[in-house]
Motif scaffolding. Structure first.
Motif, PDB file in Angstrom:
ATOM      1  N   ALA A  61      -5.493  -2.696   3.202  1.00  0.00           N
ATOM      2  CA  ALA A  61      -5.217  -1.690   2.407  1.00  0.00           C
ATOM      3  C   ALA A  61      -4.101  -0.969   3.143  1.00  0.00           C
ATOM      4  CB  ALA A  61      -6.014  -1.236   1.969  1.00  0.00           C
ATOM      5  N   SER A  62      -2.955   0.075   1.813  1.00  0.00           N
ATOM      6  CA  SER A  62      -2.201   1.300   2.903  1.00  0.00           C
ATOM      7  C   SER A  62      -2.577   2.201   1.768  1.00  0.00           C
ATOM      8  CB  SER A  62      -1.413   0.859   3.179  1.00  0.00           C
ATOM      9  OG  SER A  62      -0.567   0.579   1.806  1.00  0.00           O
ATOM     10  N   ALA A  63      -2.270   3.675   2.606  1.00  0.00           N
ATOM     11  CA  ALA A  63      -1.903   4.845   1.523  1.00  0.00           C
ATOM     12  C   ALA A  63      -1.134   5.726   1.983  1.00  0.00           C
ATOM     13  CB  ALA A  63      -3.694   5.539   1.481  1.00  0.00           C
ATOM     14  N   THR A  64      -0.439   5.775   1.725  1.00  0.00           N
ATOM     15  CA  THR A  64       1.269   6.539   2.100  1.00  0.00           C
ATOM     16  C   THR A  64       1.498   7.485   1.175  1.00  0.00           C
ATOM     17  OG1 THR A  64       2.097   4.077   2.442  1.00  0.00           O
ATOM     18  CG2 THR A  64       3.689   5.765   1.600  1.00  0.00           C
ATOM     19  N   PHE A  65       1.322   8.769   2.410  1.00  0.00           N
ATOM     20  CA  PHE A  65       1.619  10.203   1.940  1.00  0.00           C
ATOM     21  C   PHE A  65       3.449  10.697   2.298  1.00  0.00           C
ATOM     22  CE2 PHE A  65      -3.189   9.871   2.468  1.00  0.00           C
ATOM     23  CZ  PHE A  65      -3.309  10.979   1.886  1.00  0.00           C
ATOM     24  N   GLY A  72       2.606  10.999   5.887  1.00  0.00           N
ATOM     25  CA  GLY A  72       2.146  10.216   6.455  1.00  0.00           C
ATOM     26  C   GLY A  72       1.655   8.800   6.016  1.00  0.00           C
ATOM     27  N   PHE A  73       0.978   8.464   6.347  1.00  0.00           N
ATOM     28  CA  PHE A  73       0.556   6.441   6.234  1.00  0.00           C
ATOM     29  C   PHE A  73      -1.160   6.778   7.150  1.00  0.00           C
ATOM     30  CE2 PHE A  73       1.173   1.628   6.519  1.00  0.00           C
ATOM     31  CZ  PHE A  73       1.624   1.716   5.920  1.00  0.00           C
ATOM     32  N   VAL A  74      -1.869   5.944   5.699  1.00  0.00           N
ATOM     33  CA  VAL A  74      -3.368   5.647   6.563  1.00  0.00           C
ATOM     34  C   VAL A  74      -3.106   3.966   6.257  1.00  0.00           C
ATOM     35  CG1 VAL A  74      -5.487   5.582   6.060  1.00  0.00           C
ATOM     36  CG2 VAL A  74      -3.985   7.301   6.529  1.00  0.00           C
ATOM     37  N   ILE A  75      -3.648   3.050   7.470  1.00  0.00           N
ATOM     38  CA  ILE A  75      -3.960   1.893   6.705  1.00  0.00           C
ATOM     39  C   ILE A  75      -5.602   1.336   7.504  1.00  0.00           C
ATOM     40  CG2 ILE A  75      -3.696  -0.685   8.048  1.00  0.00           C
ATOM     41  CD1 ILE A  75      -1.048  -0.133   8.528  1.00  0.00           C
ATOM     42  N   PHE A  89      -1.018   7.901  10.604  1.00  0.00           N
ATOM     43  CA  PHE A  89      -1.005   9.186  11.400  1.00  0.00           C
ATOM     44  C   PHE A  89      -0.222  10.552   9.998  1.00  0.00           C
ATOM     45  CE2 PHE A  89       2.446   6.786  11.689  1.00  0.00           C
ATOM     46  CZ  PHE A  89       4.009   7.642  11.209  1.00  0.00           C
ATOM     47  N   PHE A  90       0.274  11.449  10.477  1.00  0.00           N
ATOM     48  CA  PHE A  90       0.827  12.645   9.612  1.00  0.00           C
ATOM     49  C   PHE A  90       1.488  13.589  10.431  1.00  0.00           C
ATOM     50  CE2 PHE A  90      -3.677  11.700   8.000  1.00  0.00           C
ATOM     51  CZ  PHE A  90      -3.375  11.233   6.514  1.00  0.00           C
ATOM     52  N   ASN A 126       1.470  19.954  15.903  1.00  0.00           N
ATOM     53  CA  ASN A 126       2.609  20.469  15.524  1.00  0.00           C
ATOM     54  C   ASN A 126       2.928  20.150  13.475  1.00  0.00           C
ATOM     55  OD1 ASN A 126       3.328  21.206  17.673  1.00  0.00           O
ATOM     56  ND2 ASN A 126       4.317  18.834  18.136  1.00  0.00           N
ATOM     57  N   GLY A 127       1.976  20.922  12.736  1.00  0.00           N
ATOM     58  CA  GLY A 127       1.641  20.257  11.591  1.00  0.00           C
ATOM     59  C   GLY A 127       1.029  18.604  11.446  1.00  0.00           C
TER      60      GLY A 127
END
Length: 196
Positions: A61-65, A72-75, A89-90, A126-127
């Protein structure tokens, strides 16, 4: 006399083989069950037989910000034991981490925390963050009825003026789980968790 000697020799050979076979440990069967390698109650045998052994489907599953605050992107990856690895990572939007104290969680569509993930061991630079990964054994995606992809849908109640109430059905089309970012325990940003 000859018969007696050959019978004695045969008896000695048989006793030798019995002694050797009892002294050596029995080898594990080639296609038998292997030891439980899963940290929880879920286990899998070598051939994947379905004889009352609980197995989880391997699921992603993924979450795309990609909003005005965070990119960012989370798997989320579930293994056959039901453990879930969260990695990602963001690239921007997480400024001044010492002052804001960013934490992550899985939340339902009303914003209630379902699973607190802490800081995920993320290093802020760096943010954004460097790539991070952490494995969890205490929640899963769709291994059982408490999986986060099976969260109940919430709806706004007209009677109580925009307060969330749970419904008793799940939407089949998409997950109702959100990957949420909190700063100092206040909601900061979130993205829907979608299965592949």
């Amino acid at each position: 006399m000859k018969k007696f000697t050959s019978l004695t020799f045969l008896a000695v050979v048989l006793l030798f083989f019995i002694a050797v076979s009892s002294a050596e440990p029995e080898p594990e069967p080639l296609f038998g069950k292997r030891n439980n390698v899963c940290p929880q109650q879920y286990k899998r045998d070598v051939l994947g037989k379905r004889n009352n052994v609980k197995k989880c489907p391997c699921q992603l599953a993924s979450a795309t910000f990609d909003d005005s605050k965070v990119t960012g992107f989370v798997i989320l990856a579930q293994d056959e034991c039901g453990s879930t690895t969260v990695t990602g990572f963001f690239s921007r939007g997480l400024n001044d981490p010492q002052q804001n104290n960013y934490t992550f969680a899985i939340a339902d569509d009303c914003g209630n925390k379902v699973k607190d993930l802490g800081t995920l061991g993320a290093s802020f630079v760096n943010g954004g963050t460097k790539p991070f990964a952490e494995k969890f054994d205490n929640f899963n995606l769709n291994c059982d009825k408490s999986g986060i992809l099976f969260l109940k849908s919430a709806k706004l109640s007209k009677r109580t003026y925009n307060s969330c109430q749970k419904t008793y059905y799940t939407k089949r089309a998409a997950s109702n789980a959100f990957f949420a970012i909190y700063d100092n325990n206040d909601f900061y940003s979130g993205a829907g968790v979608n299965s592949f």
